[in-house]
Design an enzyme around this catalytic site. Structure first.
Site, PDB file in Angstrom:
ATOM      1  N   LYS A   3       0.819  -1.220   0.000  1.00  0.00           N
ATOM      2  CA  LYS A   3       0.000   0.000   0.000  1.00  0.00           C
ATOM      3  C   LYS A   3       0.850   1.266   0.000  1.00  0.00           C
ATOM      4  O   LYS A   3       0.404   2.304  -0.465  1.00  0.00           O
ATOM      5  CB  LYS A   3      -0.942   0.002   1.196  1.00  0.00           C
ATOM      6  CG  LYS A   3      -0.238   0.225   2.523  1.00  0.00           C
ATOM      7  CD  LYS A   3      -1.182   0.128   3.699  1.00  0.00           C
ATOM      8  CE  LYS A   3      -0.433   0.464   4.979  1.00  0.00           C
ATOM      9  NZ  LYS A   3      -1.113   0.022   6.182  1.00  0.00           N
ATOM     10  N   ARG A  27      -6.765   1.040  17.316  1.00  0.00           N
ATOM     11  CA  ARG A  27      -7.285   1.031  15.962  1.00  0.00           C
ATOM     12  C   ARG A  27      -8.154  -0.214  15.885  1.00  0.00           C
ATOM     13  O   ARG A  27      -8.992  -0.419  16.755  1.00  0.00           O
ATOM     14  CB  ARG A  27      -6.166   1.079  14.913  1.00  0.00           C
ATOM     15  CG  ARG A  27      -6.664   1.698  13.596  1.00  0.00           C
ATOM     16  CD  ARG A  27      -5.606   1.816  12.524  1.00  0.00           C
ATOM     17  NE  ARG A  27      -5.269   0.520  11.920  1.00  0.00           N
ATOM     18  CZ  ARG A  27      -4.399   0.366  10.933  1.00  0.00           C
ATOM     19  NH1 ARG A  27      -3.766   1.407  10.431  1.00  0.00           N
ATOM     20  NH2 ARG A  27      -4.148  -0.829  10.437  1.00  0.00           N
TER      21      ARG A  27
HETATM   22  C1  PLP Z   1      -0.046  -0.730   6.707  1.00  0.00           C
HETATM   23  C2  PLP Z   1      -0.208  -1.931   7.493  1.00  0.00           C
HETATM   24  C3  PLP Z   1       0.881  -2.788   7.649  1.00  0.00           C
HETATM   25  C4  PLP Z   1       2.256  -2.496   7.110  1.00  0.00           C
HETATM   26  O1  PLP Z   1       2.796  -1.373   7.759  1.00  0.00           O
HETATM   27  P1  PLP Z   1       4.292  -0.870   7.477  1.00  0.00           P
HETATM   28  O2  PLP Z   1       4.469   0.220   8.437  1.00  0.00           O
HETATM   29  O3  PLP Z   1       4.289  -0.414   6.070  1.00  0.00           O
HETATM   30  O4  PLP Z   1       5.197  -2.006   7.669  1.00  0.00           O
HETATM   31  C5  PLP Z   1       0.664  -3.949   8.374  1.00  0.00           C
HETATM   32  N1  PLP Z   1      -0.547  -4.236   8.886  1.00  0.00           N
HETATM   33  C6  PLP Z   1      -1.605  -3.428   8.745  1.00  0.00           C
HETATM   34  C7  PLP Z   1      -2.911  -3.813   9.338  1.00  0.00           C
HETATM   35  C8  PLP Z   1      -1.473  -2.246   8.052  1.00  0.00           C
HETATM   36  O5  PLP Z   1      -2.528  -1.438   7.920  1.00  0.00           O
END
Ligand code: PLP
Length: 362
Positions: free
Chosen positions: A40, A135
């Site tokens: 993402k 969250r």
């Molecule tokens: C974005 C996200 C990740 C990855 O996070 P990074 O900081 O890019 O490693 C993992 N788990 C969830 C639920 C996320 O929303």
């Protein structure tokens, strides 16, 4: 300057990206921790997706179904996971596109089971526990265990993959021994309740990596969902390994004006283009350069890091960034292309903006 190049331009160095992935993967493997590759942060940029896909990871993941749909369209071989808890309204699409998802609500789980039944599919679910970050996730561990039992015994079109936690997102809670041990013991409770081992005990995102690297991750945690640290080579809390590349991505922008101007605005001060009161330091007349890239492209000018020593980012409006180049004034003129490093925040924005040209370096 190459006449074909268009600016602003964001380049990914695929060799460096591969090296980050390989290095982190080996270290995680040494601790029996698998990696889910999260895309993402680059809006599922196909060049990055291919690198992750070729690595043979257990899952590729992103937070948005449209990005997962793009991965499906690209024909990736790695199973796909949705890592934002889904909306009821998108479950039919979700079970069609994604092989697995994060879940935190029994109503959604039951509806997802019905959607999977309609689609004739089995959909994997990772149940999220909230260990303080506030969250997504079940707040009550018993409620999660009950949901796990219901998934296991009644929701025939769902497959219970395991449990996971998300930290350092909303509530900026640091992953530590205490919350990782909490996750581990939850995994044990779930296994006892469903009467079999679960595949995934997912201890968070890039900010949890430091515990793998310093050998403090509790044994039951066997998975991390990583984006940031693979892409930009570091994460918060001083997790800045010496074996990762920090310059996988480079932003290039073209200078459209370069001249001497006062450093303090002239006239009656009100607010800037975004309605904020500016702070300006009067350093006399200095050489300033403007580049044609702005907040609409990257978000916050503080998240740009000039590669040329002596260049300083002063600020930005929607479409322009203003640089102080007094220290290097003999080296910069209109038409020059300047390079910047990015961080995760500016990377997310730059890859979600149609005006930024995406280019790859093999
Ligand atoms: C974005 C996200 C990740 C990855 O996070 P990074 O900081 O890019 O490693 C993992 N788990 C969830 C639920 C996320 O929303």
């Amino acid at each position: 300057m190459n006449g074909r190049d268009r600016y602003p331009q964001l380049e990914v160095d695929l060799g460096k990206l591969k090296e980050n992935l390989t290095a982190l993967r080996e270290r995680c493997q040494d601790s029996f921790v698998g990696i889910i590759g999260v895309v993402k942060g680059v809006n599922a940029w196909d060049a990055v997706v291919r690198v992750f896909d070729e690595a043979g990871l257990p899952y590729l993941a992103t937070s948005r179904l449209d990005q997962l749909g793009k991965l499906r369209g690209m024909g990736v071989r790695t199973p796909l996971m949705l890592i934002r808890v889904p909306m009821l309204s998108e479950l039919d699409d979700m079970v069609r596109i994604a092989d697995a998802s994060l879940q935190s609500d029994l109503t959604v789980l039951r509806a997802a089971d019905a959607a999977a039944a309609r689609a004739g599919k089995t959909h994997g679910v990772l149940l999220m526990i909230d260990l303080g970050d506030l969250r997504e996730g079940f707040w009550n561990a018993e409620e999660l265990v009950d949901a796990a039992v219901e998934v296991e015994t009644e929701l025939r079109h769902l497959h219970l993959l395991g449990v996971g936690v998300n930290l350092s997102c909303y509530g900026s809670i640091r992953p530590d021994k205490r919350n990782m041990q909490g996750l581990s013991s939850l995994a044990v409770d779930v296994e006892r309740a469903v009467g079999r081992p679960i595949e995934l005990v997912s201890g968070g995102a890039s900010t949890s990596t430091y515990m793998v690297l310093d050998g403090t991750m509790p044994g039951r945690v066997n998975n991390l969902r990583l984006g940031e640290i693979l892409l930009v080579g570091r994460a918060n809390y001083g997790c800045d390994p010496d074996f990762t590349h920090k310059d996988v991505f480079t932003l290039r922008a073209e200078v459209v004006e370069c001249r001497d101007k006062p450093s303090f605005p002239v006239g009656q001060l009100t607010v800037d283009a975004f309605g904020r009161v500016g702070h300006y330091v009067d350093r006399g007349v200095r050489r300033r350069a403007i580049i044609d890239v702005g907040k609409v492209d990257y978000g916050d000018p503080a998240d740009l890091f000039p590669r040329m020593a002596g260049v300083e980012v002063l600020g930005a409006s929607s479409d322009h960034t203003i640089l102080d180049v007094e220290a290097v004034k003999d080296r910069i003129k209109v038409g020059d292309v300047l390079e910047f490093g990015v961080n995760y925040a500016s990377l997310v924005n730059l890859t979600n903006t149609p005006g930024v040209e995406l280019v790859t370096k093999e």
